[in-house]
Write a protein that holds these residues in place. Structure first.
Motif, PDB file in Angstrom:
ATOM      1  N   ILE A  34       0.845  -1.206   0.000  1.00  8.86           N
ATOM      2  CA  ILE A  34       0.000   0.000   0.000  1.00  8.86           C
ATOM      3  C   ILE A  34       0.877   1.252   0.000  1.00  8.86           C
ATOM      4  O   ILE A  34       0.548   2.261  -0.630  1.00  8.86           O
ATOM      5  CB  ILE A  34      -0.957  -0.033   1.214  1.00  8.86           C
ATOM      6  N   LYS A  35       2.007   1.147   0.673  1.00 12.06           N
ATOM      7  CA  LYS A  35       2.955   2.275   0.748  1.00 12.06           C
ATOM      8  C   LYS A  35       3.324   2.791  -0.637  1.00 12.06           C
ATOM      9  O   LYS A  35       3.392   4.001  -0.849  1.00 12.06           O
ATOM     10  CB  LYS A  35       4.202   1.808   1.508  1.00 12.06           C
ATOM     11  N   TYR A  36       3.552   1.890  -1.599  1.00 13.01           N
ATOM     12  CA  TYR A  36       3.949   2.343  -2.940  1.00 13.01           C
ATOM     13  C   TYR A  36       2.864   3.172  -3.595  1.00 13.01           C
ATOM     14  O   TYR A  36       3.154   4.169  -4.265  1.00 13.01           O
ATOM     15  CB  TYR A  36       4.343   1.158  -3.830  1.00 13.01           C
ATOM     16  N   GLY A  37       1.603   2.763  -3.390  1.00 11.56           N
ATOM     17  CA  GLY A  37       0.508   3.571  -3.918  1.00 11.56           C
ATOM     18  C   GLY A  37       0.507   4.957  -3.302  1.00 11.56           C
ATOM     19  O   GLY A  37       0.316   5.962  -3.985  1.00 11.56           O
ATOM     20  N   LEU A  38       0.754   5.001  -2.006  1.00 11.32           N
ATOM     21  CA  LEU A  38       0.689   6.277  -1.297  1.00 11.32           C
ATOM     22  C   LEU A  38       1.830   7.211  -1.670  1.00 11.32           C
ATOM     23  O   LEU A  38       1.627   8.412  -1.795  1.00 11.32           O
ATOM     24  CB  LEU A  38       0.691   6.032   0.221  1.00 11.32           C
ATOM     25  N   ILE A  39       3.031   6.664  -1.847  1.00 11.45           N
ATOM     26  CA  ILE A  39       4.169   7.589  -2.053  1.00 11.45           C
ATOM     27  C   ILE A  39       4.260   8.096  -3.482  1.00 11.45           C
ATOM     28  O   ILE A  39       4.665   9.228  -3.695  1.00 11.45           O
ATOM     29  CB  ILE A  39       5.539   6.996  -1.602  1.00 11.45           C
ATOM     30  N   ARG A  40       3.841   7.273  -4.485  1.00 13.73           N
ATOM     31  CA  ARG A  40       4.128   7.741  -5.841  1.00 13.73           C
ATOM     32  C   ARG A  40       3.241   7.167  -6.932  1.00 13.73           C
ATOM     33  O   ARG A  40       3.512   7.395  -8.104  1.00 13.73           O
ATOM     34  CB  ARG A  40       5.597   7.446  -6.188  1.00 13.73           C
ATOM     35  N   ASP A  41       2.189   6.424  -6.578  1.00 14.61           N
ATOM     36  CA  ASP A  41       1.457   5.705  -7.617  1.00 14.61           C
ATOM     37  C   ASP A  41      -0.038   5.681  -7.270  1.00 14.61           C
ATOM     38  O   ASP A  41      -0.565   4.679  -6.792  1.00 14.61           O
ATOM     39  CB  ASP A  41       2.035   4.289  -7.730  1.00 14.61           C
ATOM     40  N   ALA A  42      -0.694   6.817  -7.523  1.00 15.86           N
ATOM     41  CA  ALA A  42      -2.116   6.944  -7.170  1.00 15.86           C
ATOM     42  C   ALA A  42      -2.972   5.917  -7.904  1.00 15.86           C
ATOM     43  O   ALA A  42      -3.954   5.408  -7.357  1.00 15.86           O
ATOM     44  CB  ALA A  42      -2.608   8.354  -7.476  1.00 15.86           C
ATOM     45  N   ALA A  43      -2.599   5.594  -9.151  1.00 17.25           N
ATOM     46  CA  ALA A  43      -3.385   4.624  -9.922  1.00 17.25           C
ATOM     47  C   ALA A  43      -3.298   3.239  -9.267  1.00 17.25           C
ATOM     48  O   ALA A  43      -4.274   2.481  -9.261  1.00 17.25           O
ATOM     49  CB  ALA A  43      -2.886   4.559 -11.368  1.00 17.25           C
ATOM     50  N   PHE A  44      -2.130   2.921  -8.711  1.00 13.31           N
ATOM     51  CA  PHE A  44      -1.967   1.644  -8.012  1.00 13.31           C
ATOM     52  C   PHE A  44      -2.799   1.639  -6.727  1.00 13.31           C
ATOM     53  O   PHE A  44      -3.406   0.621  -6.365  1.00 13.31           O
ATOM     54  CB  PHE A  44      -0.485   1.407  -7.710  1.00 13.31           C
ATOM     55  N   PHE A  45      -2.856   2.771  -6.047  1.00 16.66           N
ATOM     56  CA  PHE A  45      -3.707   2.860  -4.848  1.00 16.66           C
ATOM     57  C   PHE A  45      -5.162   2.584  -5.223  1.00 16.66           C
ATOM     58  O   PHE A  45      -5.843   1.813  -4.541  1.00 16.66           O
ATOM     59  CB  PHE A  45      -3.559   4.237  -4.182  1.00 16.66           C
ATOM     60  N   ASP A  46      -5.615   3.190  -6.321  1.00 12.06           N
ATOM     61  CA  ASP A  46      -6.980   2.925  -6.822  1.00 12.06           C
ATOM     62  C   ASP A  46      -7.175   1.428  -7.072  1.00 12.06           C
ATOM     63  O   ASP A  46      -8.191   0.847  -6.689  1.00 12.06           O
ATOM     64  CB  ASP A  46      -7.203   3.611  -8.181  1.00 12.06           C
ATOM     65  N   ARG A  88      14.924   8.157  -2.363  1.00  9.99           N
ATOM     66  CA  ARG A  88      14.802   6.842  -1.734  1.00  9.99           C
ATOM     67  C   ARG A  88      14.220   6.922  -0.328  1.00  9.99           C
ATOM     68  O   ARG A  88      13.597   5.966   0.154  1.00  9.99           O
ATOM     69  CB  ARG A  88      16.177   6.170  -1.703  1.00  9.99           C
ATOM     70  N   ALA A  89      14.433   8.030   0.330  1.00  9.54           N
ATOM     71  CA  ALA A  89      13.880   8.204   1.677  1.00  9.54           C
ATOM     72  C   ALA A  89      12.346   8.164   1.675  1.00  9.54           C
ATOM     73  O   ALA A  89      11.729   7.917   2.705  1.00  9.54           O
ATOM     74  CB  ALA A  89      14.372   9.510   2.297  1.00  9.54           C
ATOM     75  N   LEU A  90      11.741   8.358   0.502  1.00  9.40           N
ATOM     76  CA  LEU A  90      10.273   8.246   0.418  1.00  9.40           C
ATOM     77  C   LEU A  90       9.804   6.863   0.851  1.00  9.40           C
ATOM     78  O   LEU A  90       8.691   6.695   1.345  1.00  9.40           O
ATOM     79  CB  LEU A  90       9.794   8.503  -1.019  1.00  9.40           C
ATOM     80  N   LEU A  91      10.669   5.862   0.642  1.00  7.49           N
ATOM     81  CA  LEU A  91      10.317   4.486   1.009  1.00  7.49           C
ATOM     82  C   LEU A  91      10.120   4.346   2.510  1.00  7.49           C
ATOM     83  O   LEU A  91       9.625   3.325   2.989  1.00  7.49           O
ATOM     84  CB  LEU A  91      11.394   3.506   0.522  1.00  7.49           C
ATOM     85  N   ASN A  92      10.529   5.365   3.262  1.00  6.01           N
ATOM     86  CA  ASN A  92      10.373   5.329   4.719  1.00  6.01           C
ATOM     87  C   ASN A  92       9.029   5.872   5.189  1.00  6.01           C
ATOM     88  O   ASN A  92       8.844   6.081   6.391  1.00  6.01           O
ATOM     89  CB  ASN A  92      11.494   6.134   5.392  1.00  6.01           C
ATOM     90  N   LEU A  93       8.103   6.099   4.273  1.00  7.02           N
ATOM     91  CA  LEU A  93       6.779   6.582   4.718  1.00  7.02           C
ATOM     92  C   LEU A  93       6.233   5.682   5.825  1.00  7.02           C
ATOM     93  O   LEU A  93       6.199   4.460   5.675  1.00  7.02           O
ATOM     94  CB  LEU A  93       5.786   6.602   3.541  1.00  7.02           C
ATOM     95  N   GLY A  94       5.833   6.308   6.925  1.00 11.24           N
ATOM     96  CA  GLY A  94       5.251   5.559   8.050  1.00 11.24           C
ATOM     97  C   GLY A  94       6.279   4.899   8.950  1.00 11.24           C
ATOM     98  O   GLY A  94       5.924   4.386  10.017  1.00 11.24           O
ATOM     99  N   HIS A  95       7.542   4.909   8.532  1.00 12.77           N
ATOM    100  CA  HIS A  95       8.547   4.131   9.260  1.00 12.77           C
ATOM    101  C   HIS A  95       9.141   4.858  10.468  1.00 12.77           C
ATOM    102  O   HIS A  95       9.533   4.208  11.433  1.00 12.77           O
ATOM    103  CB  HIS A  95       9.660   3.678   8.321  1.00 12.77           C
ATOM    104  N   THR A  96       9.237   6.183  10.427  1.00  9.41           N
ATOM    105  CA  THR A  96       9.776   6.887  11.593  1.00  9.41           C
ATOM    106  C   THR A  96       8.808   6.727  12.765  1.00  9.41           C
ATOM    107  O   THR A  96       9.206   6.406  13.888  1.00  9.41           O
ATOM    108  CB  THR A  96      10.010   8.376  11.281  1.00  9.41           C
ATOM    109  N   PHE A  97       7.520   6.910  12.471  1.00  6.47           N
ATOM    110  CA  PHE A  97       6.500   6.678  13.499  1.00  6.47           C
ATOM    111  C   PHE A  97       6.440   5.179  13.836  1.00  6.47           C
ATOM    112  O   PHE A  97       6.339   4.791  14.996  1.00  6.47           O
ATOM    113  CB  PHE A  97       5.120   7.127  12.999  1.00  6.47           C
ATOM    114  N   GLY A  98       6.484   4.355  12.808  1.00  5.44           N
ATOM    115  CA  GLY A  98       6.337   2.912  12.983  1.00  5.44           C
ATOM    116  C   GLY A  98       7.441   2.305  13.841  1.00  5.44           C
ATOM    117  O   GLY A  98       7.177   1.444  14.680  1.00  5.44           O
ATOM    118  N   HIS A  99       8.669   2.755  13.609  1.00  7.60           N
ATOM    119  CA  HIS A  99       9.770   2.218  14.409  1.00  7.60           C
ATOM    120  C   HIS A  99       9.599   2.556  15.891  1.00  7.60           C
ATOM    121  O   HIS A  99       9.945   1.757  16.765  1.00  7.60           O
ATOM    122  CB  HIS A  99      11.117   2.732  13.891  1.00  7.60           C
ATOM    123  N   ALA A 100       9.045   3.735  16.161  1.00  3.49           N
ATOM    124  CA  ALA A 100       8.785   4.112  17.559  1.00  3.49           C
ATOM    125  C   ALA A 100       7.771   3.151  18.176  1.00  3.49           C
ATOM    126  O   ALA A 100       7.923   2.708  19.319  1.00  3.49           O
ATOM    127  CB  ALA A 100       8.282   5.556  17.636  1.00  3.49           C
TER     128      ALA A 100
END
Ligand SMILES: [Zn+2]
Length: 205
Positions: A34-46, A88-100
């Protein structure tokens, strides 16, 4: 070799092995898809919104497509930025919060993907507070994560503990720590240009 970067020659994703995963582990993996849809691929999210039920029942055709599209997105990001500094840091969406979350709750108590899902919703909450993400988009994200059997509510650790575990306790006052936030579905940004008070409001849950 330290300091050298090599890209893989081949990525092998064996769909049959997914059939052997416990359902909870499979769901956790969906957070990264789901992360990939959110960071850069709206059509994939759909596409995910329309096909998440088939994916959750391990339908091979849909799984193949989701894995292909995830790998393609990752390859595109890595090709642009082989040295892990910018995009590449975009791949960390949700991860700073998630790691906590993972760290506080104990690794394995919350699975990585579960923490990433709840962490992604925290990033979305801050994005909305900044006026970058619409309530309707938040609702779409909540619905997709829920259908994928992923948590959307982070544990309440208290603001100070979150800041500490995110490594933000000192740095947040300068507003210099970069987070991956969203300016819409399919558009993540790496930014330190957020309001520290709004971050605290997000962490207060
Ligand atoms: Zn991850």
């Amino acid at each position: 070799m330290i300091g050298a970067f090599y890209q893989p020659q081949l990525v092998l994703a064996d769909i049959d092995t997914l059939q052997t995963l416990p359902a909870r582990e499979f769901a956790a993996g969906m957070a990264e898809v789901i992360k990939y849809g959110l960071i850069r691929d709206a059509a994939f999210f759909d596409w995910l919104e329309h096909n998440v039920s088939a994916l959750m029942s391990l339908s091979e055709q849909e799984l193949s497509y989701a894995i292909y599209r995830s790998c393609q997105n990752k390859a595109d990001v890595v090709a642009v930025d082989e040295h892990e500094q910018g995009e590449r840091a975009l791949l960390n969406l949700g991860h700073t919060f998630g790691h906590a979350i993972e760290n506080a709750m104990g690794y394995g108590v919350w699975l990585h993907g579960e923490a990433v899902a709840a962490g992604t919703m925290m990033a979305a909450d801050l994005s909305q507070r900044m006026g970058w993400l619409a309530q309707a988009d938040i609702a779409r994200m909540q619905s997709l994560f829920k259908t994928a059997n992923l948590p959307i509510i982070a544990p309440n650790l208290g603001v100070d503990k979150y800041l500490d575990l995110m490594g933000l306790d000192k740095k947040v006052e300068n507003g210099k720590i970069r987070l991956v936030l969203q300016q819409g579905i399919g558009k993540a940004v790496i930014t330190s240009d957020y309001d520290a008070e709004k971050l605290k409001a997000t962490l207060e849950l």
